[in-house]
Every structure is written in structure tokens, then in C-alpha cells.
Design a protein around this motif. Structure first.
Motif, PDB file in Angstrom:
ATOM      1  N   ASP A  85      25.527 -16.145  -0.468  1.00  0.00           N
ATOM      2  CA  ASP A  85      24.681 -15.173  -1.005  1.00  0.00           C
ATOM      3  C   ASP A  85      25.660 -14.083  -0.834  1.00  0.00           C
ATOM      4  N   GLU A  87      26.311  -9.818  -1.523  1.00  0.00           N
ATOM      5  CA  GLU A  87      25.365  -8.755  -0.820  1.00  0.00           C
ATOM      6  C   GLU A  87      25.445  -7.509  -1.717  1.00  0.00           C
ATOM      7  N   ASP A  88      24.355  -6.989  -2.358  1.00  0.00           N
ATOM      8  CA  ASP A  88      24.491  -5.748  -3.259  1.00  0.00           C
ATOM      9  C   ASP A  88      24.092  -4.531  -2.183  1.00  0.00           C
ATOM     10  N   ASP A  89      23.407  -4.720  -1.249  1.00  0.00           N
ATOM     11  CA  ASP A  89      22.676  -4.314  -0.439  1.00  0.00           C
ATOM     12  C   ASP A  89      23.864  -2.258  -0.191  1.00  0.00           C
ATOM     13  N   TYR A 107      24.639   0.869   3.514  1.00  0.00           N
ATOM     14  CA  TYR A 107      24.559  -0.245   3.485  1.00  0.00           C
ATOM     15  C   TYR A 107      24.433  -0.801   4.687  1.00  0.00           C
ATOM     16  N   PRO A 109      24.152  -4.449   6.123  1.00  0.00           N
ATOM     17  CA  PRO A 109      24.287  -5.701   6.271  1.00  0.00           C
ATOM     18  C   PRO A 109      23.292  -6.621   6.107  1.00  0.00           C
ATOM     19  N   ARG A 110      22.791  -7.372   5.906  1.00  0.00           N
ATOM     20  CA  ARG A 110      21.465  -8.042   5.745  1.00  0.00           C
ATOM     21  C   ARG A 110      22.236  -9.518   6.665  1.00  0.00           C
ATOM     22  N   ARG A 133      32.864 -10.319   6.391  1.00  0.00           N
ATOM     23  CA  ARG A 133      31.812  -9.291   6.817  1.00  0.00           C
ATOM     24  C   ARG A 133      32.554  -8.082   7.198  1.00  0.00           C
ATOM     25  N   GLU A 137      32.724  -4.055   5.323  1.00  0.00           N
ATOM     26  CA  GLU A 137      32.294  -3.122   6.056  1.00  0.00           C
ATOM     27  C   GLU A 137      33.358  -2.045   6.481  1.00  0.00           C
TER      28      GLU A 137
END
Length: 207
Positions: A85, A87-89, A107, A109-110, A133, A137
Motif C-alpha cells: 500500500d 503510505e501518504d500519512d 509522519y 508510519p502505518r 521504509r 523516513e
């Protein structure tokens, strides 16, 4: 800067008031410049450390990716990546530092969820995913720091110009005008005093 050099006490008082304001403004601007410089140095040091971390993170991520590709095949790795998926959080806020609006990126992360078959893939794909990931970050942190550094540097440059203008142009001009008017007024007072003495001597001689 337009300065009225007409030798009057009113002009002298106005120049003195403007000179006091200019000196106070210089002190405040110079203090602002120092604060901005210290903030900028801290950001540049932080950016340098993040760049080193990013270089190592990239090296590790591509190393993990090569292992995953070797163990699972490039097509399997590509299929696994497309199933992850997006991630745009990322939430962006702005804070003020001495008049400069600098970004603050929030930010979170999920939690990583299964996005591909564990049966058909090895743990190397998970390790590559985790490594990349980490790269993301660090890129977010660097973007925040470098953008803030750019804005602070721009503000500091403008502040430095104002400090230089006050120190090298405005204040010397005002001091020169103050000295010129003071000298002219003193000369007028001496002339007036001399004139009064002459008048007094004439009056005394007539008695």
C-alpha cells in the motif's frame, strides 16, 4: 535616507530620536541575525548527519533488494512491491522562527501489513521492504531540515543586509548630521553671545 540638515534645535532633536531608534534597531537586528545563524548551523549539522545516515540506509536497502531478487527472482520482487500500500500519512505544519515560517513534518508510519504471499517469497523481501521504509523516513526528515535551512538562510541574508545598512549607512549619516547641526548651533550661540557682549558694552559706554 533623507535628513533635514537645517541647523535648528527641532531638527537636532528629531535626528537624535531617529538615531536612538536606528541604534536600537541595529542591536535587535544583529541579535536576530545571531539567533538565525545558530539555528542554521544546528540545521546544517543535523542535515549532514542525516545525509550520512541516508547513504548507509540506501546501501543497506539495495543490498537487501539484491538478496531478495537473487532468492525470489526479479519478477517476484516486482510483484511484491506493487502490492504494498502507498503510505501518504504525512501532515505538514508550520512554525515561526524569528519571522521565518519553517515546515514541521509529522509522519507516523502505518504498521506493516502482509502484502504478498509468504509461501512464495522468502524473508529477504521483508528485509528489503523494511530497509526501504527506513530510506523513506530519512528522506522525509532531510526534506524538512533542508527546507527549514533554506528559509532561515534567506531570512538571515535579508537581516544581514539590514544590519549592514544600519551600521554602514544610516547610523553614520545620522551621526554626521547630528555633529554638523550641533556645530552650527554652537557657532550661532557663540555669535549671539559675542553680539550681546558688544551691545552691553555699547550700552554701558553711553551711561
Amino acid at each position: 535616507m533623507d535628513i533635514n540638515n537645517t541647523p535648528t534645535k527641532g531638527n537636532l532633536m528629531q535626528i537624535q530620536k531617529t538615531l536612538d531608534l536606528s541604534r536600537n534597531g541595529y542591536l535587535l537586528m544583529d541579535r536576530k541575525r545571531i539567533i538565525l545563524m545558530n539555528e542554521l548551523i544546528d540545521l546544517l549539522n543535523k542535515a549532514s548527519g542525516l545525509q550520512d545516515d541516508l547513504k548507509k540506509a540506501y546501501e543497506l536497502a539495495y543490498h537487501k533488494l539484491s538478496i531478495a531478487a537473487y532468492e525470489n527472482g526479479i519478477l517476484s520482487v516486482n510483484d511484491a512491491s506493487t502490492n504494498v500500500d502507498v503510505e501518504d500519512d504525512i501532515q505538514l505544519k508550520v512554525r515561526s522562527v524569528m519571522g521565518s515560517e519553517v515546515p514541521e513534518i509529522n509522519y507516523k508510519p502505518r504498521p506493516m501489513k502482509p502484502a504478498y504471499s509468504f509461501y512464495d517469497n522468502t524473508v529477504a523481501i521483508d528485509e528489503a521492504r523494511i530497509a526501504f521504509r527506513r530510506v523513506k523516513e530519512l528522506l522525509i526528515q532531510i526534506a524538512e531540515v533542508e527546507n527549514a535551512a533554506y528559509r532561515l538562510a534567506n531570512n538571515m541574508q535579508k537581516t544581514q543586509k539590514r544590519v549592514n545598512a544600519l551600521q554602514n549607512v544610516t547610523i553614520p549619516q545620522l551621526e554626521g548630521a547630528q555633529k554638523s547641526i550641533s556645530s552650527a548651533l554652537e557657532e550661532k550661540e557663540r555669535e549671539e553671545f559675542t553680539r550681546l557682549k558688544v551691545v552691553k558694552r555699547i550700552l554701558n559706554s553711553k551711561k
